[in-house]
Design a protein around this motif. Structure first.
Motif, PDB file in Angstrom:
ATOM      1  N   UNK A   1      26.416 -18.600  22.573  1.00 25.33           N
ATOM      2  CA  UNK A   1      26.806 -19.781  21.791  1.00 25.33           C
ATOM      3  C   UNK A   1      25.937 -21.003  22.109  1.00 25.33           C
ATOM      4  N   UNK A   2      25.785 -21.322  23.381  1.00 24.11           N
ATOM      5  CA  UNK A   2      25.114 -22.567  23.754  1.00 24.11           C
ATOM      6  C   UNK A   2      23.849 -22.325  24.575  1.00 24.11           C
ATOM      7  N   UNK A   3      23.343 -21.108  24.579  1.00 24.07           N
ATOM      8  CA  UNK A   3      22.151 -20.844  25.379  1.00 24.07           C
ATOM      9  C   UNK A   3      20.895 -21.195  24.611  1.00 24.07           C
ATOM     10  N   UNK A   4      20.469 -22.437  24.733  1.00 23.13           N
ATOM     11  CA  UNK A   4      19.257 -22.856  24.025  1.00 23.13           C
ATOM     12  C   UNK A   4      18.017 -22.178  24.579  1.00 23.13           C
ATOM     13  N   UNK A   5      18.117 -21.601  25.776  1.00 25.63           N
ATOM     14  CA  UNK A   5      16.940 -21.096  26.476  1.00 25.63           C
ATOM     15  C   UNK A   5      16.966 -19.583  26.607  1.00 25.63           C
ATOM     16  N   UNK A   6      17.987 -18.888  26.076  1.00 28.38           N
ATOM     17  CA  UNK A   6      18.171 -17.467  26.349  1.00 28.38           C
ATOM     18  C   UNK A   6      17.858 -16.657  25.098  1.00 28.38           C
ATOM     19  N   UNK A   7      17.073 -15.587  25.264  1.00 26.77           N
ATOM     20  CA  UNK A   7      16.812 -14.659  24.165  1.00 26.77           C
ATOM     21  C   UNK A   7      18.054 -13.810  23.960  1.00 26.77           C
ATOM     22  N   UNK A   8      18.536 -13.757  22.722  1.00 27.96           N
ATOM     23  CA  UNK A   8      19.813 -13.082  22.457  1.00 27.96           C
ATOM     24  C   UNK A   8      19.565 -11.587  22.245  1.00 27.96           C
ATOM     25  N   UNK A   9      19.210 -10.938  23.308  1.00 29.78           N
ATOM     26  CA  UNK A   9      18.959  -9.502  23.227  1.00 29.78           C
ATOM     27  C   UNK A   9      17.480  -9.214  23.426  1.00 29.78           C
ATOM     28  N   UNK A  10      17.171  -8.422  24.447  1.00 25.89           N
ATOM     29  CA  UNK A  10      15.768  -8.184  24.767  1.00 25.89           C
ATOM     30  C   UNK A  10      15.147  -7.232  23.750  1.00 25.89           C
ATOM     31  N   UNK A  11      15.968  -6.551  22.924  1.00 31.12           N
ATOM     32  CA  UNK A  11      15.374  -5.671  21.915  1.00 31.12           C
ATOM     33  C   UNK A  11      14.756  -6.480  20.782  1.00 31.12           C
ATOM     34  N   UNK A  12      14.881  -7.790  20.806  1.00 28.84           N
ATOM     35  CA  UNK A  12      14.097  -8.600  19.883  1.00 28.84           C
ATOM     36  C   UNK A  12      12.677  -8.828  20.387  1.00 28.84           C
ATOM     37  N   UNK A  13      12.433  -8.438  21.643  1.00 29.98           N
ATOM     38  CA  UNK A  13      11.090  -8.579  22.210  1.00 29.98           C
ATOM     39  C   UNK A  13      10.396  -7.234  22.409  1.00 29.98           C
ATOM     40  N   UNK A  14      11.097  -6.254  22.970  1.00 28.06           N
ATOM     41  CA  UNK A  14      10.506  -4.938  23.247  1.00 28.06           C
ATOM     42  C   UNK A  14      11.495  -3.867  22.778  1.00 28.06           C
ATOM     43  N   UNK A  15      11.018  -2.653  22.456  1.00 26.92           N
ATOM     44  CA  UNK A  15      11.943  -1.592  22.053  1.00 26.92           C
ATOM     45  C   UNK A  15      12.762  -1.090  23.246  1.00 26.92           C
ATOM     46  N   UNK A  16      14.049  -0.970  23.060  1.00 25.24           N
ATOM     47  CA  UNK A  16      14.944  -0.587  24.146  1.00 25.24           C
ATOM     48  C   UNK A  16      15.394   0.862  23.938  1.00 25.24           C
ATOM     49  N   UNK A  17      15.372   1.652  25.012  1.00 18.89           N
ATOM     50  CA  UNK A  17      15.795   3.046  24.926  1.00 18.89           C
ATOM     51  C   UNK A  17      17.260   3.217  25.253  1.00 18.89           C
ATOM     52  N   UNK A  18      17.728   2.595  26.325  1.00 17.27           N
ATOM     53  CA  UNK A  18      19.110   2.785  26.752  1.00 17.27           C
ATOM     54  C   UNK A  18      19.719   1.409  27.024  1.00 17.27           C
ATOM     55  N   UNK A  19      20.926   1.196  26.493  1.00 15.57           N
ATOM     56  CA  UNK A  19      21.667  -0.036  26.758  1.00 15.57           C
ATOM     57  C   UNK A  19      22.741   0.275  27.801  1.00 15.57           C
ATOM     58  N   UNK A  20      22.772  -0.506  28.861  1.00 14.94           N
ATOM     59  CA  UNK A  20      23.765  -0.312  29.920  1.00 14.94           C
ATOM     60  C   UNK A  20      24.685  -1.520  29.909  1.00 14.94           C
ATOM     61  N   UNK A  21      25.885  -1.412  29.369  1.00 17.26           N
ATOM     62  CA  UNK A  21      26.749  -2.588  29.273  1.00 17.26           C
ATOM     63  C   UNK A  21      27.429  -2.914  30.601  1.00 17.26           C
ATOM     64  N   UNK A  22      27.906  -4.147  30.685  1.00 18.71           N
ATOM     65  CA  UNK A  22      28.580  -4.609  31.892  1.00 18.71           C
ATOM     66  C   UNK A  22      28.117  -6.004  32.240  1.00 18.71           C
ATOM     67  N   UNK A  23      28.901  -6.663  33.089  1.00 19.16           N
ATOM     68  CA  UNK A  23      28.525  -8.048  33.421  1.00 19.16           C
ATOM     69  C   UNK A  23      28.873  -8.350  34.871  1.00 19.16           C
ATOM     70  N   UNK A  24      28.068  -7.926  35.841  1.00 16.14           N
ATOM     71  CA  UNK A  24      26.981  -6.966  35.671  1.00 16.14           C
ATOM     72  C   UNK A  24      27.498  -5.540  35.735  1.00 16.14           C
ATOM     73  N   UNK A  25      26.712  -4.549  35.305  1.00 16.31           N
ATOM     74  CA  UNK A  25      27.157  -3.158  35.398  1.00 16.31           C
ATOM     75  C   UNK A  25      27.194  -2.699  36.847  1.00 16.31           C
ATOM     76  N   UNK A  26      28.161  -1.858  37.152  1.00 19.76           N
ATOM     77  CA  UNK A  26      28.197  -1.282  38.508  1.00 19.76           C
ATOM     78  C   UNK A  26      27.043  -0.298  38.669  1.00 19.76           C
ATOM     79  N   UNK A  27      26.667   0.000  39.911  1.00 22.62           N
ATOM     80  CA  UNK A  27      25.552   0.935  40.118  1.00 22.62           C
ATOM     81  C   UNK A  27      25.764   2.285  39.452  1.00 22.62           C
ATOM     82  N   UNK A  28      27.020   2.760  39.417  1.00 24.55           N
ATOM     83  CA  UNK A  28      27.259   4.049  38.760  1.00 24.55           C
ATOM     84  C   UNK A  28      26.850   3.999  37.292  1.00 24.55           C
TER      85      UNK A  28
END
Lengths: 204, 216
Positions: A140-167
């Motif tokens: 919402x308010x991240x003037x400095x953050x790219x909203x998804x790195x797949x707008x910059x490079x092709x992504x193969x696997x998305x790992x969700x979490x905030x942050x994701x656990x090591x498993x």
């Protein structure tokens, strides 16, 4: 308990019968019958893919709190080295995988793109955590953050979490290994990936 | 030393440069005329009774959306819409800009807070980086994010953002960028909620849960 039912009868060569069942060449079957009985049949694709997925070297690329989890994944308790991905390289020239672990700011996105371009083919990207997937709490308010790195490079696997656990990161790595295992005769990045990369509106 | 006594000493030194003393705050603060701020800081540092040897923090302030009495009027800060596009508005920003200085004395163990207020069109305050060297970086950050110029600063460049950045993002009228240096900063549309709120249950739902259907 009796194991007789599973034991083949005397004089029965399991490997030879197996090869005959699958109509392997008689000449080859004779080789099997000879003394040299310790070899495996496979294809070049499978061998190459097996080698690739067994030694995915990531580039050292920690951006934010997800990087702490990535470090925990590479430490002894979770031990990413069990999957051959524990050799974090200090240069993209030696790396196969970029784990985008954390918030990608606009300033870092230019560097991220450069590091991705410097990695040799074949190469893969894991987007780790909410920020790398879609901006996360900075949507919402991240003037400095790219909203998804797949707008910059092709992504193969998305790992969700905030942050994701090591498993979860290990699970993502295993899904990437599945993806590599299914590759057929490709020694470069697939065309749809390069096409996708060309459409990304990065101009420099 | 009590904060009231500190302000009396400061007001005695500055005369009309000390504009007001706001005592009824969690952290009482003195409002200083912007052109006297360096003078006030030198006095606070060098006077033996005060001896403020540390600048704890220097912060830029945007008073957009506040009235003359300092009461907020609920200004909507611009962000990105759910479609990922930058929000815009027709409202023009009003209200002043300001700088807050939080001081501490390790010898005397007392604190003090100063504030200056400048018009949004002026947005320039004299530097105090010659009083406390740490102010140099704080002032660069205030310039970077709030857009307050510090006259006399030795090296007033951006602190956090890129040199090529346009605008000052922590101002309340800042419009978010859609693209920056070829990097897309806008988002993609948010996904619809796959679990919408269900209809509130009607009927006699006691603590044991909903009433089972009556048998036919």
């Amino acid at each position: 308990m009796s194991r007789d039912a599973k034991t083949p009868p005397a004089g029965y060569d399991v490997q030879r019968e197996h090869m005959l069942d699958f109509k392997v060449d008689e000449q080859l079957a004779k080789v099997v019958e000879s003394d040299a009985k310790n070899f495996i049949l496979t294809t070049v694709d499978e061998v190459f893919n097996w080698a690739k997925l067994s030694s995915i070297w990531p580039v050292t690329f920690g951006l934010a709190c997800c990087a702490i989890e990535m470090m925990a994944t590479s430490a002894t308790r979770y031990d990413i080295d069990r999957f051959g991905a524990g050799a974090f390289r200090a240069t993209p020239r030696q790396a196969d995988l970029m784990i985008v672990s954390g918030t990608v700011t606009g300033k870092m996105a230019t560097r991220l793109k450069r590091i991705y371009d410097q990695m040799p083919e074949p190469k893969w990207v894991i987007a780790m955590g909410s920020c790398a997937i879609g901006g996360g709490p900075y949507f919402k308010y991240g003037y400095h953050v790219v909203k998804g790195v797949d707008q910059m490079v092709p992504v193969d696997v998305y790992v969700p979490g905030c942050p994701p656990r090591p498993e979860v990161l290990l699970e993502g790595l295993m899904r990437l290994q599945d993806k590599i295992r299914g590759r057929k005769g490709r020694f470069v990045t697939p065309k749809w990936v390069t096409d996708y990369a060309k459409k990304i509106p990065y101009r420099k | 030393m009590e904060q009231n006594a500190i302000y009396e000493l400061l007001a005695g030194h500055l005369g009309e440069g000390a504009l007001a003393w706001h005592e009824d705050a969690v952290e009482p603060w003195a409002e200083i005329a912007p052109e006297r701020i360096a003078d006030a800081c030198l006095f606070l540092r060098d006077d033996e009774r005060l001896d403020f040897n540390q600048l704890m923090c220097l912060s830029g302030i945007d008073w957009d959306g506040y009235d003359e009495n300092g009461k907020g009027k609920s200004v909507a800060i611009l962000g990105y819409t759910d479609e990922g596009q930058p929000e815009t508005t027709d409202r023009t920003a009003d209200g002043d800009l300001g700088v807050a200085y939080h001081l501490y004395s390790h010898a005397q163990r007392h604190k003090f807070t100063l504030r200056v207020r400048v018009a949004r069109e002026v947005a320039e305050v004299p530097t105090v980086s010659h009083v406390w060297p740490t102010a140099a970086w704080h002032e660069r950050e205030a310039w970077d994010l709030v857009g307050i110029r510090f006259a006399g600063h030795p090296d007033l460049r951006r602190m956090l953002l890129d040199e090529a950045w346009e605008g000052h993002p922590l101002r309340k009228d800042y419009v978010m960028p859609a693209m920056w240096e070829g990097v897309p900063m806008e988002g993609r549309p948010l996904a619809k909620n796959p679990f919408p709120a269900t209809e509130p249950a009607t009927g006699d739902d006691g603590p044991g849960g909903p009433t089972p259907p009556a048998e036919a």
